[in-house]
Scaffold this active site. Structure first.
Site, PDB file in Angstrom:
ATOM      1  CE  LYS A  14      -0.598  -0.108   5.287  1.00 26.90           C
ATOM      2  NZ  LYS A  14      -1.328  -1.002   5.879  1.00 26.90           N
ATOM      3  NE  ARG A  38      -6.337   0.396  11.307  1.00 26.12           N
ATOM      4  CZ  ARG A  38      -5.473   0.245  10.878  1.00 26.12           C
ATOM      5  NH1 ARG A  38      -4.081   0.514  10.757  1.00 26.12           N
ATOM      6  NH2 ARG A  38      -4.618  -1.321  10.080  1.00 26.12           N
ATOM      7  CE1 TYR A  84      13.347  31.779   5.157  1.00 24.92           C
ATOM      8  CE2 TYR A  84      13.063  28.854   5.272  1.00 24.92           C
ATOM      9  CZ  TYR A  84      13.257  30.520   4.027  1.00 24.92           C
ATOM     10  OH  TYR A  84      13.037  30.493   2.996  1.00 24.92           O
ATOM     11  CG  MET A 115       9.511  23.225   0.280  1.00 24.03           C
ATOM     12  SD  MET A 115       8.695  24.474  -0.504  1.00 24.03           S
ATOM     13  CE  MET A 115       7.878  25.674   0.615  1.00 24.03           C
TER      14      MET A 115
HETATM   15  C1  PLP Z   1      -0.440  -2.031   7.059  1.00 19.59           C
HETATM   16  C2  PLP Z   1      -0.856  -2.623   7.175  1.00 19.59           C
HETATM   17  C3  PLP Z   1      -0.487  -3.909   7.455  1.00 19.59           C
HETATM   18  C4  PLP Z   1       1.446  -4.229   7.583  1.00 19.59           C
HETATM   19  O1  PLP Z   1       1.479  -3.561   8.498  1.00 19.59           O
HETATM   20  P1  PLP Z   1       3.731  -3.528   9.083  1.00 19.59           P
HETATM   21  O2  PLP Z   1       3.084  -3.240  10.281  1.00 19.59           O
HETATM   22  O3  PLP Z   1       3.964  -2.305   7.804  1.00 19.59           O
HETATM   23  O4  PLP Z   1       4.446  -4.949   8.653  1.00 19.59           O
HETATM   24  C5  PLP Z   1      -0.880  -5.224   7.323  1.00 19.59           C
HETATM   25  N1  PLP Z   1      -2.673  -5.544   7.812  1.00 19.59           N
HETATM   26  C6  PLP Z   1      -2.867  -4.406   7.698  1.00 19.59           C
HETATM   27  C7  PLP Z   1      -4.881  -4.649   7.944  1.00 19.59           C
HETATM   28  C8  PLP Z   1      -2.351  -3.171   7.701  1.00 19.59           C
HETATM   29  O5  PLP Z   1      -3.410  -2.045   7.224  1.00 19.59           O
END
Ligand code: PLP
Length: 350
Positions: free
Chosen positions: A35, A130, A244, A293
């Protein structure tokens, strides 16, 4: 060229996957979470290499990511969408053969009505609150869902990066309670859960961050290497100020290098006060003044040479070191790395 170079070591990625696959045990398949563009490192290249290593199941967050990934991988590997089946996703899911992880009664209804017979999985909530069906919702729909042969039934651990946390055993017990005896393959663990041991592995593990060289997989090989060119070197007298807000005052005469990256490239401002360093041939140089930046100033007078570039991600400073300096986690450092770098993929096939 005045942009930094982000080198992505696909051989190290492959070694990390093999190590997590072996930690997952011989009875368990090891997938890969790609992802957010493979945590910022490039989902296409990352997934193609992992597919060569033997990964058959890839996870993305949303259907759009799944569509991009399908173009990169071609037909064959399973692509599972953690966000499930959202309104407007139906054509993408059908045309590109994506497997939504259904998270709610709404999503189940939508999927079974819009695409009867199309593959799906189910995500259960075991306490993280979640994503996923609550236990009572699962009780209400399991006899509808299970006969349709879900590809996967999964849940996600909230505290797996802390092996001592009682939440781990509580979620494991609830997951077993909800799924023991079903025919569908089961998955509970991401990187952290893999390291908790066999009881957490079930049929499939889903590592993400450990593949990319981050904690909690402490034995991971670094995958992301970042080197940034020096634009200018100047002498600054004791008492002069830098950057800055006059953020830093030279305590003595110093030599400063200005390098061509900044917070727009994911180098979080807080890292300079948190002690982030830049390196040249393994020698450490302090970052001074505020990170701007597009630019960072570094004291380089301690080097025995004049650097052409400085390393921010290297053997001496990992993604997690940089995260600690910025008061955050390696995941955020990786996914923040911007689009401005020249990206180079290192691959020998080893
Ligand atoms: C992001 C995610 C993972 C991977 O988690 P890591 O801690 O990066 O290994 C696996 N399952 C779900 C549902 C996630 O949201």
């Amino acid at each position: 060229m005045a942009t930094g170079t982000l080198t992505i070591d696909l051989d190290a990625l492959a070694r990390n996957w093999r190590a997590l696959d072996s930690a997952s045990g011989a009875q368990t398949e090891t997938g890969a979470v790609v992802k957010a563009d493979a945590y910022g490192l490039g989902a296409g290249r990352v997934a193609r290499r992992l597919a060569q290593e033997g990964v058959r199941r890839f996870f993305v967050a949303v259907a759009e990511e799944g569509a991009t990934l399908r173009q990169a991988l071609g037909p064959g590997p399973e692509i599972l969408v953690l966000g499930g089946h959202m309104r407007g996703d139906t054509d993408m899911i059908a045309d590109l053969d994506l497997v939504p992880m259904l998270n709610s009664i709404d999503q189940l209804t939508r999927h079974f009505e819009a695409l009867p017979g199309h593959a799906f999985g189910v995500q259960l909530d075991t306490g993280m609150n979640r994503l996923g069906l609550e236990p009572a919702e699962w009780a209400a729909v399991r006899e509808i869902a299970l006969p349709r042969a879900p590809r996967l039934v999964m849940s996600h651990l909230a505290c797996a990066d802390d092996p001592e946390h009682p939440m781990n055993a509580a979620q494991l017990a609830l997951f077993r309670d909800l799924t023991d005896g079903i025919d569908a393959p089961r998955s509970l663990s991401a990187t952290g859960g893999i390291l908790l041991g066999d009881a957490y592995h079930f049929d499939l593990t889903r590592p993400g961050v450990g593949l990319y060289g981050g904690e909690p997989f402490l034995e991971a090989d670094p995958v992301a290497w970042l080197s940034v060119p020096v634009i200018q070197i100047r002498e600054v007298q004791e008492g002069e100020t830098v950057g800055y807000g006059n953020g830093w005052t030279a305590p003595r005469d110093v030599k400063l290098a200005t390098i061509a990256a900044g917070y727009a490239d994911g180098l979080i401002r807080a890292a300079s006060r948190g002690g982030a360093l830049a390196f040249s041939r393994g020698q450490a140089c302090p970052i001074v003044g505020r990170i701007s930046m597009d630019l960072i100033t570094v004291e380089v007078g301690g080097l025995d040479h004049e650097p052409d570039s400085l390393d921010l991600l290297c053997a001496e400073q990992t993604v997690d070191d940089l995260a600690a300096a910025a008061g955050t986690i390696g995941y955020e450092v990786l996914t923040a790395l911007g689009q401005r770098y020249h990206r180079r993929y290192r691959e020998t096939g080893a």
